[in-house]
Motif scaffolding. Sequence first.
Motif, PDB file in Angstrom:
ATOM      1  N   ASP A   1       9.398  -7.680  -4.634  1.00 54.05           N
ATOM      2  CA  ASP A   1       8.846  -7.771  -5.662  1.00 54.05           C
ATOM      3  C   ASP A   1       8.579  -6.161  -4.547  1.00 54.05           C
ATOM      4  O   ASP A   1       8.582  -6.595  -3.323  1.00 54.05           O
ATOM      5  N   TRP A   2       7.345  -5.465  -5.388  1.00 55.21           N
ATOM      6  CA  TRP A   2       6.404  -4.500  -4.595  1.00 55.21           C
ATOM      7  C   TRP A   2       5.738  -5.412  -3.446  1.00 55.21           C
ATOM      8  O   TRP A   2       4.590  -4.510  -3.626  1.00 55.21           O
ATOM      9  N   MET A   3       5.981  -5.911  -2.701  1.00 59.90           N
ATOM     10  CA  MET A   3       4.453  -6.720  -1.789  1.00 59.90           C
ATOM     11  C   MET A   3       5.622  -5.756  -0.177  1.00 59.90           C
ATOM     12  O   MET A   3       6.855  -6.148   0.215  1.00 59.90           O
ATOM     13  N   GLN A   4       4.351  -6.315   0.667  1.00 60.26           N
ATOM     14  CA  GLN A   4       4.350  -6.184   1.889  1.00 60.26           C
ATOM     15  C   GLN A   4       5.894  -6.995   2.331  1.00 60.26           C
ATOM     16  O   GLN A   4       6.443  -6.477   4.330  1.00 60.26           O
ATOM     17  N   ARG A   5       5.343  -8.377   2.083  1.00 68.04           N
ATOM     18  CA  ARG A   5       6.308  -9.589   2.659  1.00 68.04           C
ATOM     19  C   ARG A   5       7.193  -9.041   2.535  1.00 68.04           C
ATOM     20  O   ARG A   5       8.306  -9.381   2.988  1.00 68.04           O
ATOM     21  N   ASN A   6       7.910  -8.581   1.147  1.00 65.06           N
ATOM     22  CA  ASN A   6       9.009  -8.625   0.575  1.00 65.06           C
ATOM     23  C   ASN A   6       9.917  -7.323   1.452  1.00 65.06           C
ATOM     24  O   ASN A   6      11.116  -7.516   1.254  1.00 65.06           O
ATOM     25  N   PHE A   7       9.099  -6.459   1.494  1.00 62.62           N
ATOM     26  CA  PHE A   7      10.230  -5.266   2.636  1.00 62.62           C
ATOM     27  C   PHE A   7       9.584  -5.237   3.516  1.00 62.62           C
ATOM     28  O   PHE A   7      11.219  -5.074   4.482  1.00 62.62           O
ATOM     29  N   ASP A   8       8.899  -6.340   4.486  1.00 61.93           N
ATOM     30  CA  ASP A   8       8.952  -6.187   5.955  1.00 61.93           C
ATOM     31  C   ASP A   8       9.369  -7.378   6.647  1.00 61.93           C
ATOM     32  O   ASP A   8      10.029  -7.928   7.367  1.00 61.93           O
ATOM     33  N   ARG A   9       9.583  -8.962   5.981  1.00 64.19           N
ATOM     34  CA  ARG A   9       8.999 -10.408   6.847  1.00 64.19           C
ATOM     35  C   ARG A   9      10.139 -11.229   5.401  1.00 64.19           C
ATOM     36  O   ARG A   9      10.055 -12.500   6.160  1.00 64.19           O
ATOM     37  N   ARG A  10      10.599 -10.270   4.679  1.00 67.86           N
ATOM     38  CA  ARG A  10      12.268 -10.723   3.809  1.00 67.86           C
ATOM     39  C   ARG A  10      12.943 -10.394   3.809  1.00 67.86           C
ATOM     40  O   ARG A  10      13.638  -8.871   4.195  1.00 67.86           O
ATOM     41  N   VAL A  11      13.964 -10.869   3.509  1.00 68.33           N
ATOM     42  CA  VAL A  11      16.008 -10.493   3.406  1.00 68.33           C
ATOM     43  C   VAL A  11      16.155 -10.577   1.941  1.00 68.33           C
ATOM     44  O   VAL A  11      16.035 -11.532   1.425  1.00 68.33           O
ATOM     45  N   GLU A  12      16.284  -9.690   1.297  1.00 66.98           N
ATOM     46  CA  GLU A  12      15.813  -9.164   0.161  1.00 66.98           C
ATOM     47  C   GLU A  12      17.024  -8.332  -0.085  1.00 66.98           C
ATOM     48  O   GLU A  12      17.317  -7.562   0.973  1.00 66.98           O
ATOM     49  N   TYR A  13      17.487  -8.476  -1.492  1.00 72.20           N
ATOM     50  CA  TYR A  13      18.457  -7.144  -1.754  1.00 72.20           C
ATOM     51  C   TYR A  13      18.131  -6.267  -2.921  1.00 72.20           C
ATOM     52  O   TYR A  13      16.986  -6.382  -3.357  1.00 72.20           O
ATOM     53  N   MET A  14      18.969  -4.975  -2.965  1.00 71.07           N
ATOM     54  CA  MET A  14      18.791  -3.740  -3.726  1.00 71.07           C
ATOM     55  C   MET A  14      20.051  -3.425  -4.686  1.00 71.07           C
ATOM     56  O   MET A  14      20.668  -2.872  -3.340  1.00 71.07           O
ATOM     57  N   LEU A  15      20.000  -3.950  -6.118  1.00 71.88           N
ATOM     58  CA  LEU A  15      21.382  -4.205  -6.224  1.00 71.88           C
ATOM     59  C   LEU A  15      21.654  -2.524  -7.508  1.00 71.88           C
ATOM     60  O   LEU A  15      21.386  -2.785  -8.280  1.00 71.88           O
TER      61      LEU A  15
ATOM     62  N   GLY B   1       2.190 -10.828 -12.595  1.00 73.57           N
ATOM     63  CA  GLY B   1       1.372 -11.296 -11.532  1.00 73.57           C
ATOM     64  C   GLY B   1      -0.318 -10.074 -11.317  1.00 73.57           C
ATOM     65  O   GLY B   1      -0.640  -9.390 -11.724  1.00 73.57           O
ATOM     66  N   ILE B   2      -0.340 -10.309 -10.225  1.00 73.95           N
ATOM     67  CA  ILE B   2      -0.911  -9.424  -9.174  1.00 73.95           C
ATOM     68  C   ILE B   2      -0.147  -8.532  -9.487  1.00 73.95           C
ATOM     69  O   ILE B   2       0.783  -7.368  -8.793  1.00 73.95           O
ATOM     70  N   CYS B   3      -1.752  -6.911  -9.334  1.00 70.30           N
ATOM     71  CA  CYS B   3      -1.109  -6.322  -9.670  1.00 70.30           C
ATOM     72  C   CYS B   3      -2.471  -5.113  -8.588  1.00 70.30           C
ATOM     73  O   CYS B   3      -3.470  -4.999  -9.431  1.00 70.30           O
ATOM     74  N   CYS B   4      -2.375  -4.405  -7.470  1.00 71.66           N
ATOM     75  CA  CYS B   4      -3.273  -3.938  -6.738  1.00 71.66           C
ATOM     76  C   CYS B   4      -3.037  -2.730  -6.845  1.00 71.66           C
ATOM     77  O   CYS B   4      -3.987  -1.914  -6.836  1.00 71.66           O
ATOM     78  N   LEU B   5      -1.918  -2.196  -7.601  1.00 69.57           N
ATOM     79  CA  LEU B   5      -2.688  -0.434  -8.440  1.00 69.57           C
ATOM     80  C   LEU B   5      -3.274  -0.317  -9.467  1.00 69.57           C
ATOM     81  O   LEU B   5      -3.205  -1.160 -10.458  1.00 69.57           O
ATOM     82  N   ARG B   6      -4.400   1.011  -9.182  1.00 69.69           N
ATOM     83  CA  ARG B   6      -4.982   0.601 -10.488  1.00 69.69           C
ATOM     84  C   ARG B   6      -4.984   2.298 -11.398  1.00 69.69           C
ATOM     85  O   ARG B   6      -4.493   3.332 -10.899  1.00 69.69           O
ATOM     86  N   PRO B   7      -4.134   1.444 -12.761  1.00 65.52           N
ATOM     87  CA  PRO B   7      -3.736   2.857 -13.341  1.00 65.52           C
ATOM     88  C   PRO B   7      -5.101   3.679 -14.162  1.00 65.52           C
ATOM     89  O   PRO B   7      -6.124   3.406 -14.299  1.00 65.52           O
ATOM     90  N   GLY B   8      -4.113   4.938 -14.617  1.00 67.33           N
ATOM     91  CA  GLY B   8      -4.507   5.325 -15.718  1.00 67.33           C
ATOM     92  C   GLY B   8      -6.357   6.222 -15.007  1.00 67.33           C
ATOM     93  O   GLY B   8      -6.778   6.373 -15.697  1.00 67.33           O
TER      94      GLY B   8
ATOM     95  N   LEU C   1       0.937  -1.343   0.073  1.00 68.38           N
ATOM     96  CA  LEU C   1      -0.701   0.454   0.184  1.00 68.38           C
ATOM     97  C   LEU C   1       1.278   1.427  -0.110  1.00 68.38           C
ATOM     98  O   LEU C   1       0.426   2.295  -0.700  1.00 68.38           O
ATOM     99  N   ALA C   2       1.709   0.944   0.887  1.00 66.60           N
ATOM    100  CA  ALA C   2       2.939   2.382   0.849  1.00 66.60           C
ATOM    101  C   ALA C   2       3.315   2.920  -0.488  1.00 66.60           C
ATOM    102  O   ALA C   2       3.313   4.413  -1.127  1.00 66.60           O
ATOM    103  N   VAL C   3       4.006   1.870  -0.933  1.00 68.42           N
ATOM    104  CA  VAL C   3       4.628   2.128  -2.164  1.00 68.42           C
ATOM    105  C   VAL C   3       3.276   1.806  -3.589  1.00 68.42           C
ATOM    106  O   VAL C   3       3.683   3.517  -4.489  1.00 68.42           O
ATOM    107  N   ILE C   4       2.190   2.100  -3.328  1.00 67.66           N
ATOM    108  CA  ILE C   4       1.114   1.832  -4.351  1.00 67.66           C
ATOM    109  C   ILE C   4       1.067   3.914  -4.421  1.00 67.66           C
ATOM    110  O   ILE C   4       0.209   4.404  -5.053  1.00 67.66           O
TER     111      ILE C   4
END
Length: 725
Positions: free
Chosen positions: A632-646, A580-587, A558-561
């Motif tokens: 991915d831009w999901m809450q679990r990836n930001f808050d409950r997983r060890v992920e990297y950005m390079l 796959g999943i997109c909760c953002l409503r474009p346009g 939600l915060a990223v959207i």
Amino acid sequence: MTRPAHIVRIDNDEDPFAATEGNDRYFNRELSWMAFNRRVLEEARNPAHPLLERLRFLSISGSNLDEFFMVRVAGLKGQQLQDVTQRSLDGLNSSQQLAAIVGEADELIERQRTVWRELRGLLAETGIVVLSSRTIDESVTADELRWLETQFREQIFPILTPQALDPAHPFPFMPNKGLAVMFDLVRESDDEPIRELVMLPAPMPRFLRIPGEMVRYVAVESLVKRFAPLIFPGYRVLGGAEFRVLRDSDIEIEEEAEDLVRYFANAIKRRRRGRVIRLELESGMPEVLGAVLRDELGGPDAFVTESGAFLGVGDLDALVDEDRPDLKFPPFSPRFPERIREFAGDCFAAIRAKDIVVHHPYETFEVVLAFLKQAAADPDVVAIKQTLYRAGKQSAVINALIAAAEAGKSVTAVVELKARFDEEQNLLWASALERAGVQVVYGFIDWKTHAKVSMVVRREAGQYRTYCHFGTGNYHPITARIYTDLSFFTADPAIGRDAAQMFNYVTGYIEPTGMTKVSLSPRDLRPRLMGLIDSEIANALAGKPAAIWAKMNSVVDLAVIEKLYEASNAGVEIDLIIRGICCLRPGVPGMSENIRVKSVIGRFLEHSRIWCFGNGKALPNDGAKIFISSADWMQRNFDRRVEYMLPIENPTVHDQILDQVMVANLIDNEQSWELQPDGSYVRDDPGDRPFNLHRYFMTNPSLSGRGAALTASDAVPKLSLRRTR
């Protein structure tokens, strides 16, 4: 006009929460996934694909739906049973979501039935026939029927265990994904009715191929029906019908678990006996049999569906193995990076000379294996550290790590036990690694280690140099043939130091300090991403060109959207490629009119995560900020997983990712679907300028990893972005 299926609106008198603004700002996550699986199913109807490939798409849609019920629907059902009040982004509680999901699933299943009928007829026209229990006798000769009977007696009958159903024999346990046939019988000696159940053991192949020039398959359950008199001598068969069970297969992590390995070993066993979440019945099942199954297996908490004449659509992938190259995609052999060949196959020398990115599956995953194998055999390599999320059942990666440990090197493997449906395999690999002397670490109890990183420390000229591999996908040699991912190799000392801190964070819970290039979740990845979007907002407000391109699997957070909505309102041009999943409503005017979202579904599964920021200029440009990630831009990836950005700073690699990979995805019009403001997806019309990004990369070598071959040839055509705003 009918409302798009994956948008749900609640009348205000039904739910006061529906009056909030949030309902019109986001799409429902679960229903967005259902829309994705509909797009997969639509590829089974795409005449541009060879026939067996269309069958593969149908099979994938079935497997996807099974997993969705076993995990996501099961989780919502658990919330409903426990009266959890948590709501989705669009304001729906668990009951409302389940009602919408079931309606969507029933429509999808009906669509699968229709597609299977179509494909079955088309397959028959090409000489591939799938017989049913009702058509066996009329479709085979007497000799072939005798052969089938012999096969049934010798290869199938010994494995079957018919079970009577009466007060003395309660209904037996049905395992997850269990398939069975229930029979109503009458004993001929006294006309006594009896009911019997025949379960089909999971190891048994689903189809039997009849010998001969003509290709004919019979499903095992059809043979069980056809030869039921052999199973029940002395009985008249009144009727028989198939059914299938799906169970809750999610594993919840308990923070107080003292022994994570033992916990998961027990949890895997419990999963096989989870609550029945879905009961599939053969269409036309006699009502008396259906009532018994609903009572014994369905109960009030299971969803009961009629699934046509073939249950378990995912099992149709067995037919795709038929040796008919004319009905499949043309074979494709991935390339090995020429830069490494120029260094006589020495991965370290090639990486030391310049960063390399490898684009899978167009460039072979063998280069990743070669990197690890060389590290295992090289006497100057002193240490290897590796994350393992999904490695597959036949893993050359595991073998390389074992060989390195047996050669006396310090080897650390971070094995993720929480990789869904790979937990059991990962436990087996962990045991094998430990026996070889590898230091196996399981990471955090409540966070998944999802980052894909290898680190090799090598002694060179009296000092140590660190070589790193960062992947957007798993260390899985099978999926690397069909998933599009990036493998980035570097000997940059700063990145090596950051990678070392990442491993220390996971293995020893030591907080990283002073990381200069790599961002990690759940520490600073989200703030770093938000800062990059804020920079584009500032550029737009200052009157400079501002643009964001991003490619990934899902956008849910939600915060990223909301930050993207803010950027759109500031004038930032945003293009998202979300498979796959997109909760953002474009346009949507006043909210997201500068955001475009597309989904690419084709021969390969788009899996790489790439984020691009214009940095004061329109995209693409040489000064753009480019990042690859495991998240991915999901809450679990930001808050409950060890992920990297390079960050990608090497100019050649920068150009390949931005000017080739991202531009190709954006201009693809043969495999692309555009997400509309109302939630529907519209397939692109190629018109008179068709472009297929998968075909492009199969026929054109990449920029990175080519070395002298690039300067000696102009074989890589320049892609240009031609788009009407």
